[in-house]
Design a protein around this motif. Structure first.
Motif, PDB file in Angstrom:
ATOM      1  N   MET A 235      32.204 -14.083 -80.031  1.00  0.00           N
ATOM      2  CA  MET A 235      31.915 -14.542 -81.546  1.00  0.00           C
ATOM      3  C   MET A 235      30.416 -13.846 -81.669  1.00  0.00           C
ATOM      4  O   MET A 235      29.998 -13.612 -83.001  1.00  0.00           O
ATOM      5  N   ASN A 236      29.579 -13.674 -80.666  1.00  0.00           N
ATOM      6  CA  ASN A 236      28.101 -13.294 -81.081  1.00  0.00           C
ATOM      7  C   ASN A 236      28.177 -11.844 -81.549  1.00  0.00           C
ATOM      8  O   ASN A 236      28.486 -11.018 -80.583  1.00  0.00           O
ATOM      9  N   GLN A 237      27.849 -11.561 -82.451  1.00  0.00           N
ATOM     10  CA  GLN A 237      27.843  -9.826 -83.166  1.00  0.00           C
ATOM     11  C   GLN A 237      26.946  -9.074 -82.166  1.00  0.00           C
ATOM     12  O   GLN A 237      27.345  -8.026 -81.855  1.00  0.00           O
ATOM     13  N   ASN A 238      25.776  -9.544 -82.054  1.00  0.00           N
ATOM     14  CA  ASN A 238      24.964  -8.678 -81.178  1.00  0.00           C
ATOM     15  C   ASN A 238      25.403  -8.479 -79.648  1.00  0.00           C
ATOM     16  O   ASN A 238      25.510  -7.300 -79.218  1.00  0.00           O
ATOM     17  N   GLU A 239      26.125  -9.548 -79.076  1.00  0.00           N
ATOM     18  CA  GLU A 239      26.782  -9.490 -77.839  1.00  0.00           C
ATOM     19  C   GLU A 239      28.032  -8.556 -77.943  1.00  0.00           C
ATOM     20  O   GLU A 239      28.231  -7.552 -77.101  1.00  0.00           O
ATOM     21  N   ILE A 240      28.566  -8.694 -78.961  1.00  0.00           N
ATOM     22  CA  ILE A 240      29.828  -7.769 -79.272  1.00  0.00           C
ATOM     23  C   ILE A 240      29.665  -6.386 -79.321  1.00  0.00           C
ATOM     24  O   ILE A 240      30.258  -5.658 -78.617  1.00  0.00           O
ATOM     25  N   GLU A 241      28.314  -6.076 -80.011  1.00  0.00           N
ATOM     26  CA  GLU A 241      28.082  -4.595 -80.279  1.00  0.00           C
ATOM     27  C   GLU A 241      27.771  -4.060 -79.128  1.00  0.00           C
ATOM     28  O   GLU A 241      27.852  -2.694 -78.627  1.00  0.00           O
ATOM     29  N   THR A 242      26.799  -4.551 -78.412  1.00  0.00           N
ATOM     30  CA  THR A 242      26.261  -4.021 -77.297  1.00  0.00           C
ATOM     31  C   THR A 242      27.210  -4.063 -76.236  1.00  0.00           C
ATOM     32  O   THR A 242      27.025  -3.067 -75.130  1.00  0.00           O
ATOM     33  N   THR A 243      28.230  -4.719 -76.057  1.00  0.00           N
ATOM     34  CA  THR A 243      29.225  -4.644 -74.637  1.00  0.00           C
ATOM     35  C   THR A 243      30.407  -4.167 -75.195  1.00  0.00           C
ATOM     36  O   THR A 243      31.422  -3.898 -74.348  1.00  0.00           O
ATOM     37  N   SER A 244      30.522  -3.725 -76.415  1.00  0.00           N
ATOM     38  CA  SER A 244      31.788  -3.218 -76.814  1.00  0.00           C
ATOM     39  C   SER A 244      32.439  -2.018 -75.944  1.00  0.00           C
ATOM     40  O   SER A 244      31.401  -0.960 -75.722  1.00  0.00           O
ATOM     41  N   LYS A 245      33.202  -1.935 -75.715  1.00  0.00           N
ATOM     42  CA  LYS A 245      34.099  -0.727 -75.069  1.00  0.00           C
ATOM     43  C   LYS A 245      34.545   0.455 -75.829  1.00  0.00           C
ATOM     44  O   LYS A 245      34.040   1.364 -75.635  1.00  0.00           O
ATOM     45  N   SER A 246      34.825   0.128 -77.071  1.00  0.00           N
ATOM     46  CA  SER A 246      34.893   1.253 -78.065  1.00  0.00           C
ATOM     47  C   SER A 246      34.704   0.763 -79.564  1.00  0.00           C
ATOM     48  O   SER A 246      34.792  -0.626 -79.909  1.00  0.00           O
ATOM     49  N   LYS A 247      34.562   1.590 -80.450  1.00  0.00           N
ATOM     50  CA  LYS A 247      34.405   1.357 -81.814  1.00  0.00           C
ATOM     51  C   LYS A 247      35.170   2.130 -82.706  1.00  0.00           C
ATOM     52  O   LYS A 247      35.221   3.538 -82.489  1.00  0.00           O
ATOM     53  N   LEU A 248      35.889   1.500 -83.697  1.00  0.00           N
ATOM     54  CA  LEU A 248      36.814   2.312 -84.566  1.00  0.00           C
ATOM     55  C   LEU A 248      36.219   1.885 -85.993  1.00  0.00           C
ATOM     56  O   LEU A 248      36.127   0.841 -86.386  1.00  0.00           O
ATOM     57  N   VAL A 249      35.965   3.159 -86.897  1.00  0.00           N
ATOM     58  CA  VAL A 249      35.378   2.811 -87.928  1.00  0.00           C
ATOM     59  C   VAL A 249      36.399   3.306 -89.143  1.00  0.00           C
ATOM     60  O   VAL A 249      36.802   4.457 -89.088  1.00  0.00           O
ATOM     61  N   PHE A 250      36.666   2.570 -90.035  1.00  0.00           N
ATOM     62  CA  PHE A 250      37.610   2.932 -91.341  1.00  0.00           C
ATOM     63  C   PHE A 250      36.660   3.010 -92.494  1.00  0.00           C
ATOM     64  O   PHE A 250      35.696   2.154 -92.945  1.00  0.00           O
ATOM     65  N   VAL A 251      36.719   4.120 -93.218  1.00  0.00           N
ATOM     66  CA  VAL A 251      35.869   4.418 -94.445  1.00  0.00           C
ATOM     67  C   VAL A 251      36.786   4.825 -95.515  1.00  0.00           C
ATOM     68  O   VAL A 251      37.960   5.256 -95.282  1.00  0.00           O
ATOM     69  N   PRO A 252      36.572   4.483 -96.627  1.00  0.00           N
ATOM     70  CA  PRO A 252      37.299   4.487 -97.934  1.00  0.00           C
ATOM     71  C   PRO A 252      37.744   5.893 -98.153  1.00  0.00           C
ATOM     72  O   PRO A 252      36.807   7.143 -97.907  1.00  0.00           O
TER      73      PRO A 252
END
Length: 799
Positions: free
Chosen positions: A779-796
């Protein structure tokens, strides 16, 4: 020769190209966990971080955007599961699986879930926050359907993808509501036994509440002879062919600060649901400036049924109340369009449906309804008797506000707001478990309960003509069983009988005391619980009841009939502590013997078909311990033997001998080889995994597993003549929420987060689950972002 070599070379090239092409094509069917995608309808950018187990952590500026992204990522991992779940209520399984599912489609259509959904949607406020979030979620699902890759199952079945609507969401919830109901298996069977065998036999069954067992404590500070069996058989047949799991039972307990080492609340929950692949729950963490929830979602349902945030946590178990009744009806012999009531003849409602069948002609299906509900005669081919039976189900009789309830509990910020949402749950009946950061713990039995006339038991088919066996009144929610901050400092549920309120016991199909007894024993004797000790408890495989039962039955064995090897094993059994570890011999000998006790007790009177139905009921589970201490009773005598009247002693001795013979046949004469791991196995079956060539690609397992039926680690299996205990139901997740360290709360899924066989997260938790391990719910955003395996971004989208 040169020509031949050229042909071989050409064929080799073609084969290589085909392999490469197939691999490239299959690769395009995988979920996409990274990159950027445009999506119409978004008001701002949404970022989804995936952790190492494929759990999406969704960050958005608005709830609508977050739920739209949730719909997309949920669909790309679970669209096939969503597709099957939405088809059940509207009779759409035959279109996927062919003629074998026609009876199942008929049965579910007759329940009227889809008709009730349509009626609900005519009254829904489309401008409400609940509807707005549902529609945002559906926009995300449909965006994936339109723009994302097609899951491989759609190619294997030839099924076309179609958009999802709010109707599909309500139908999915309706399916969940029905699978909780046990009356469809029990009431017709009991009526049949009563008509066939008489009241005396029923007096020796554990039908009603047993005051000697462990109950959940409240705390408020303020006929025809054969029709019933055929109905039960028809329902059993329909449910057995379902390609998706049934909801069965659960454990949960919430510890107040006085019971924990940290002085903070701890919640534990492990809902027991039929194992399948994919597993039931989809995890997602959604965070916006004004809303956050780490939740567990059913396929196609926007709001999590289980969840927590930094302020509160909630879990569910089945209440097991009786919300389904059967009624004998009387049709007009001169006018088949009418049925009789205390006010005279009334018009039957006729419902016509068309079932599409894969590789077959459409099936036209018509059923009739009385004021109580659908008449089941004719729903299944084997029900040919003239006396009609209608089924009355609370879910379709009252206004449906279940999604309003889910919206309310997911958006509550404290105990009072949470409780305000619960009266909107009319069915299925749920034990709702609650704990929060302020130190509150609570349990509510949430359902629309009703009171029947005195002396009327809803466990049998009722008289639908007289008007004298109808509910007297519906109870106000304040009359439901509950406990808020009780002085014993914990709340729990194990699907067992709740205590009375105002002198009234609520009828239901409650499970026996086994798990409840063990939970209470463990919780009462310790006041320094922490996350680690709770995680050990949720994996507990010891029965407090079975050793006591063994001691009772061993007394009945005439040891003069036993050889030396048998005496050794009986001695081990008499010293058994009730634990179901993989190397346990006593566990296997006990269950083989118990099955034969049931078989030798009941099958002669019931017959093979009714005995099989009896084994599938909670009534059978309740009867095991209760019936074993019954020294005399009608069931003990074998009515097929003329020269002797059997007693309990006869049955126990014969059952032990039968069990021993079967074990020697299956595993040889050495009892050291009779271990639990040989028979107690778990395989997560995909709906298409029954095709032999696809099994190893789609199914997960099998694994030998610890645990058993009715222990805390409730790995349930059906009793049958094979003597092999293939686990069918168990913890669909194990969750432990610790408010002293909320960001390190732990959980596990039975297989994996994704339902896509090509995903790396299809089964990456399966072995962890079998070993009893956990992973963090981040649940910790900083931990999630730094340890994330991948990132998916949705844009309008610009359009």
């Amino acid at each position: 020769m040169k020509t031949f070599k050229k042909i071989l070379l050409l064929l080799a090239v073609v084969i290589v190209l085909l392999v490469i092409g197939t691999a490239l094509f299959m690769n395009t069917l995988k979920p996409e966990y990274s990159g950027q995608k445009t999506m119409a309808g978004l008001s701002d950018e949404v970022t989804v971080f995936y952790d190492s187990f494929g759990i999406p952590h969704i960050y958005a500026e608005s709830e609508e955007d977050a739920f739209q992204a949730l719909g997309y990522v949920h669909a790309q991992d679970r669209l096939w599961q969503m597709e099957l779940l939405r088809r059940v209520a509207k009779g759409g399984l035959s279109e996927v699986f062919g003629p074998d599912l026609v009876d199942t489609d008929k049965f579910f259509l007759s329940l009227g879930i889809d008709e009730h959904t349509k009626a609900t949607l005519t009254n829904i406020d489309n401008g409400s926050p609940m509807a707005a979030l549902c529609n945002a979620y559906l926009d995300g699902v449909n965006s994936f359907i339109e723009n994302g890759p097609t899951p491989v199952e759609f190619y294997l079945t030839g099924l076309e993808k179609k958009p999802f609507t709010l109707e599909d969401v309500y139908n999915a919830v309706g399916y969940m509501a029905f699978t909780f109901a046990m009356g469809h298996k029990t009431d017709p069977l009991l009526t049949d036994l009563k008509n066939d065998l008489g009241e005396e036999y029923l007096n020796d069954l554990a039908i009603e509440s047993d005051s000697s067992t462990v109950w959940i404590k409240n705390y408020k500070n303020v006929s025809s002879d054969s029709i019933a069996t055929n109905i039960t058989a028809a329902v059993t047949k329909a449910l057995d062919k379902l390609p998706i799991p049934l909801f069965v039972g659960s454990n949960s307990w919430v510890l107040a600060p006085e019971k924990t080492k940290s002085g903070k609340v701890i919640l534990a929950n492990d809902p027991h649901i039929g194992f399948a692949q994919p597993s039931v729950w989809y995890e997602a963490h959604v965070s916006t400036p004004h809303y956050e929830k780490y939740g567990y979602h059913m396929a196609g349902v926007p709001f999590p049924l289980l969840g927590h945030d930094r302020n509160l946590a909630y879990g569910l178990t089945m209440f097991q109340n009786d919300d389904l009744n059967f009624y004998f009806e009387e049709l007009n012999q001169a006018d088949s369009t009418k049925y009789n009531t205390e006010e005279g003849w009334k018009e039957l409602q006729v419902v016509e449906k068309t079932i599409s069948v894969k590789d077959g002609d459409d099936v036209l299906f018509t059923y009739k309804k009385t004021r109580h509900g659908p008449i089941l005669n004719g729903i299944a081919d084997q029900i040919t008797q003239e006396r009609p039976v209608a089924m009355s189900w609370i879910y379709t009789r009252l206004e449906n506000k279940v999604l309003d309830a889910l919206y309310g509990i997911t958006h509550a910020e404290n105990l009072d707001e949470f409780q305000e949402a619960l009266p909107n749950i009319h069915a299925p009946g749920l034990n709702v478990m609650y704990g929060d950061a302020e130190g509150n713990v609570a349990w509510w039995a949430s359902a629309q309960l009703y009171q029947m006339p005195d002396s009327i038991s809803s466990k049998f088919i009722l008289n639908g003509v007289s008007g004298e066996e109808e509910p007297v009144r519906y109870l106000d929610f304040s009359e439901n069983p509950s406990a808020i901050n009780p002085p014993w400092n914990y709340v729990y549920s194990a699907n067992n009988q709740p205590d009375s309120i105002a002198g009234m016991l609520y009828p239901g199909y409650y499970l026996p005391e086994n798990r409840a007894k063990r939970i209470v024993e463990l919780l009462d004797n310790k006041n320094d619980w922490d996350k680690e000790s709770v995680s050990e408890m949720i994996l507990d495989v010891t029965s407090s009841v079975n050793p006591r039962l063994v001691s009772e039955l061993i007394k009945l064995l005439d040891i003069s009939h036993l050889d030396q090897q048998q005496l050794v094993e009986v001695d081990k059994l008499s010293n058994w502590d009730g634990s179901y570890t993989l190397d346990s011999q006593s566990a296997l000998l006990y269950h083989r013997s118990e099955y034969y006790v049931l078989k030798n007790t009941f099958e002669d009177e019931m017959g093979p078909e009714r005995f099989k139905q009896f084994l599938s009921t909670h009534l059978m589970k309740r009867h095991i311990a209760w019936g074993a201490i019954m020294k005399v009773g009608k069931w003990w005598d074998n009515v097929l033997t003329q020269d002797v009247v059997e007693t309990r002693n006869h049955i126990v001795l014969k059952s032990f001998a039968d069990a021993w013979t079967s074990l020697v046949k299956d595993f040889g004469p050495d009892p050291n080889e009779w271990t639990w791991d040989k028979v107690h196995t778990l395989e997560h079956k995909h709906p298409i995994g029954q095709v032999a060539s696809l099994r190893k690609y789609l199914n997960v397992g099998p694994f030998p597993v610890e645990g058993s039926r009715e222990v805390i680690n409730n790995m349930t299996f059906p009793y049958d003549s094979t003597g092999f205990y293939k686990v069918s139901t168990g913890p669909s997740t194990r969750r432990i929420i610790d408010f002293s360290d909320i960001e390190n709360s732990i959980s596990i899924l039975p297989t994996g987060q994704s339902g896509n066989p090509l995903s790396e997260h299809y089964k990456d938790q399966a072995e962890l689950y079998v070993r009893g391990e956990f992973r963090k719910m981040m649940m910790n955003q900083n931990e999630i972002e730094t340890t994330s395996k991948s990132k998916l971004v949705f844009v309008p989208s610009e359009n």
